[in-house]
Write an enzyme that holds these catalytic residues in place. Structure first.
Site, PDB file in Angstrom:
ATOM      1  N   ARG A 223       6.824   0.985   6.150  1.00  0.00           N
ATOM      2  CA  ARG A 223       7.826   0.320   5.326  1.00  0.00           C
ATOM      3  C   ARG A 223       8.408  -0.852   6.110  1.00  0.00           C
ATOM      4  NH1 ARG A 223       5.959   2.220   1.466  1.00  0.00           N
ATOM      5  NH2 ARG A 223       6.904   3.550  -0.110  1.00  0.00           N
ATOM      6  N   HIS A 275       0.791  -5.245   1.126  1.00  0.00           N
ATOM      7  CA  HIS A 275       1.080  -3.828   0.801  1.00  0.00           C
ATOM      8  C   HIS A 275      -0.129  -3.180   0.107  1.00  0.00           C
ATOM      9  CE1 HIS A 275       4.534  -0.791  -0.090  1.00  0.00           C
ATOM     10  NE2 HIS A 275       3.376  -0.155   0.019  1.00  0.00           N
TER      11      HIS A 275
END
Ligand code: GLV
Length: 311
Positions: A223, A275
């Protein structure tokens, strides 16, 4: 039983779930409001707040990803409905591939060869033995543990870290603040796979980066919030003036998509990926969703998300 699905390409999930659970009505969040209300289960990834707010009789929420940070911040999330999340569900292997790619990139000097190619420079670099390239993995949940084992099986010494003590065969496990400092001092590549919680925010900051050996690399498929981006940029130095950290492979960011003017895009020793390290694999995930629905329906005890801990 009614299940409402919200995720990219939800129709595929709808079809697979309908086939596996013929007794259920499976709708996507595109269904008219009056049809998608009164659902028993939501199977969702980054769902809009209204989808949660309009429900009246939910028995469970199934998060179609490993991280629950987005879900826990969604306004309207009921506090009395149990939440389950995907655990591994094929994402461990995808994350392991991504991480291994990153470790090998630096271990085999691919960053240097890409750079040398600009000036047609033919200059091989020494290949040290893998036992001289310890890799640190922060976060030993289902995915982190999978990644740590995969790196160990690929021949790298692996040091793992989690907040509370864990044991993984072949991995030297550390925990707590002191354990983190001890790990950081020893690793050539640092991999961050922790959940986004108040406790992990900027866990890799300027001080922690300075504790890594000079020339260490950073790989973040976890993250964006785990790393203080400004501190990382400073530690990376500039094109002409390399800093303490040799390079980084980053898949996740504070703001996604990464804004076009973010200096990480331009940095010569940073690889930015959008991502994509571990998109939720449909078929593995469907099996887990089905087992969750069966467990909810038969009242079996499930390992649910702890909203206070954030995972
Ligand atoms: C992806 O980011 C996930 O949490 O599954």
């Amino acid at each position: 039983m009614k299940i409402v699905v919200h995720i990219d390409e939800a129709e595929q999930w709808q079809a697979a779930l309908s086939e596996a659970l013929p007794q259920a009505t499976v709708l996507t969040s595109e269904a008219p409001a009056e049809e998608r209300q009164h659902a028993d289960y939501l199977a969702i990834w980054k769902a809009p707040a209204h989808l949660l707010k309009e429900q009246t009789q939910l028995k469970g929420i199934i998060n179609l990803g490993a991280g629950v940070d987005y879900l826990l911040k969604t306004p309207g999330l009921p506090s009395d409905v149990p939440i389950v999340k995907l655990r591994d569900a094929g994402m461990g292997e995808l994350m392991a591939d991504y991480t291994l790619y990153g470790v090998l990139h630096f271990y085999r000097s691919m960053d240097r060869y890409v750079d040398q190619q600009q000036s047609a420079t033919w200059q091989p670099h020494e290949v040290v033995e893998k036992h001289q390239w310890p890799v640190g993995v922060l976060g030993l949940g289902a995915i982190g543990a999978f990644v740590a084992s995969a790196l160990q099986q690929a021949g790298f010494p692996v040091l793992g870290w989690s907040r509370s003590p864990k044991q993984i065969s072949g991995v030297r496990c550390f925990h707590g603040d002191e354990g983190l400092t001890e790990l950081l001092g020893q690793v050539q590549s640092l991999v961050t796979i922790l959940p986004d919680t108040a406790a992990t925010h900027h866990i890799v900051n300027a001080e922690k980066l300075s504790q890594l050996p000079k020339g260490a690399s950073v790989i973040n498929p976890g993250r964006g919030s785990l790393i203080d981006e400004k501190a990382l940029l400073e530690a990376l130095g500039s094109g002409e003036q390399p800093g303490h950290i040799r390079g980084a492979l980053l898949d996740v960011f504070h703001e996604e998509p990464l804004p076009k003017n973010n200096p990480l895009w331009q940095h010569p020793r940073v690889i930015v990926t959008p991502h994509m390290a571990a998109p939720t694999p449909l078929y593995d995930a469907i099996d887990q969703v089905i087992s969750y629905v069966h467990a909810f329906e038969s009242g079996d005890k499930l390992s649910t998300v702890n909203p206070d801990a954030g995972y």
